[in-house]
Design an enzyme around this catalytic site. Structure first.
Site, PDB file in Angstrom:
ATOM      1  N   GLY A   9       0.826  -1.203   0.000  1.00 45.37           N
ATOM      2  CA  GLY A   9       0.000   0.000   0.000  1.00 45.37           C
ATOM      3  C   GLY A   9       0.861   1.253   0.000  1.00 45.37           C
ATOM      4  CE1 TYR A 143     -10.379   3.815   9.964  1.00 41.88           C
ATOM      5  CE2 TYR A 143      -9.557   2.294   8.321  1.00 41.88           C
ATOM      6  CZ  TYR A 143      -9.347   3.325   9.211  1.00 41.88           C
ATOM      7  OH  TYR A 143      -8.073   3.850   9.346  1.00 41.88           O
TER       8      TYR A 143
END
Ligand code: VAH
Length: 322
Positions: A9, A143
């Site tokens: 990422g 999340y």
């Protein structure tokens, strides 16, 4: 053997600047950047880059073995606002990627793991002021659910298998180099760009929404500091609260107006208001300060000077986070 770091990422908001900073410290060839696609991160030609989908365990292992990686920073995740639009995809991405990396560490393919958590692990039943390191944690976003679950997985792999995984509960992170993607705190980045580019901003949170925030430089230094800390100093193997400042849209507006007096703001709260209302306002990060000497450097005044002096300059390689 010297450390070789793989960043999963790397083209994200934090990953981009983390890659640059780690390359300054460890040398470019010792820091392998990776993401699901190349993106436009300026660091791409400053060191090794690999395409990795973090859901593909075999591909992660292939790159670990190719470069003899010793540490993995797993920065890929779907943030709070986007996660509410595709809950099961958010859960799958955020959890499966972590389990792949923890398993690879358990199987001794890597020696150390960094995995970011978030103040999103707290919910509306957590204390809002001076939120403690350990308290009620009932997150209301996918999340947040994935982050609190991930923290327990990190603690499990550490206590059961001895995996050296370290984690920080980031507040909202603000930077000028790479715009964030899909977060509830993103207004605090957008407002600076709109102040310089358009002189006005429509805020998707109400003016008195106080949230914990941090300038990117502090977040990067804290991340590297916890990874370089001695094992015996890491007493929290879920994740550490991390804090620098808290402010409302009204307060950041007043700070910007000290530099751009004609700047105006309007408020049009959307679905992200409910997410923000469920989060703490002020975080107690005394455990991080006691255990491994964490200390922030940027307050709202200094951050605002940094943001406004860099946006729109030649070195403002405004990149879009993947
Ligand atoms: C988000 N920037 O808004 C992230 C962060 C505390 C907020 O986790 O989702």
């Amino acid at each position: 053997m010297s450390d070789t770091i793989l960043i999963l990422g790397a083209c994200g908001q934090i990953g981009t600047e983390l890659t640059q900073r780690l390359r300054e410290i460890y040398g470019s060839e010792q820091v392998i950047a990776s993401d699901i696609r190349e993106g436009d991160a300026a660091f791409l030609n400053s060191g090794p880059f690999e395409i990795i989908n973090v859901l593909d365990r075999d591909r992660i292992l292939e790159v670990i073995q190719k470069y003899k990686v010793t540490q993995v920073y797993l920065m890929a995740a779907m943030l709070s606002a986007t996660g509410e639009k595709m809950p099961l995809k958010a859960w799958d991405l955020n959890m499966q990627s972590l389990l792949h990396v923890l398993e690879l560490a358990k199987d001794k393919h890597i020696q150390k793991v960094y995995w970011p958590s978030s103040i999103a692990v707290f919910g509306s039943t957590s204390p809002k002021i001076n939120t403690p390191q350990q308290t009620v944690m009932e997150p209301s976003t996918v999340y947040g659910i994935s982050k609190v679950s991930g923290e327990h997985w990190c603690n499990y792999y550490h206590s059961k298998y001895g995996v050296d995984v370290r984690s920080l509960r980031y507040p909202g992170i603000i930077s000028w180099k790479t715009k964030p993607g899909g977060g509830t705190t993103d207004y605090a980045v957008d407002i600076y760009f709109k102040a310089k580019e358009e002189g006005t901003y429509e805020c998707f949170l109400s003016k008195d929404t106080k949230l914990p925030m941090m300038y990117m430089n502090d977040a990067i230094e804290a991340t590297i500091q916890i990874m370089q800390a001695k094992k015996e100093d890491i007493k929290m193997r879920t994740s550490y609260n991390l804090a620098a400042m808290s402010f409302t849209p009204e307060e950041i507006t007043e700070e910007i107006q000290k530099h751009i007096p004609e700047f105006t703001i309007s408020y049009n709260p959307d679905f992200r208001q409910e997410i923000a209302d469920s989060w703490p306002q002020i975080i107690d990060d005394s455990a991080a300060r006691a255990d491994w000497n964490w200390n922030h450097k940027f307050d709202l005044e200094l951050m605002t000077k940094e943001m406004l002096s860099n946006i729109g300059t030649k070195n403002n390689e405004l990149l879009t986070a993947l």
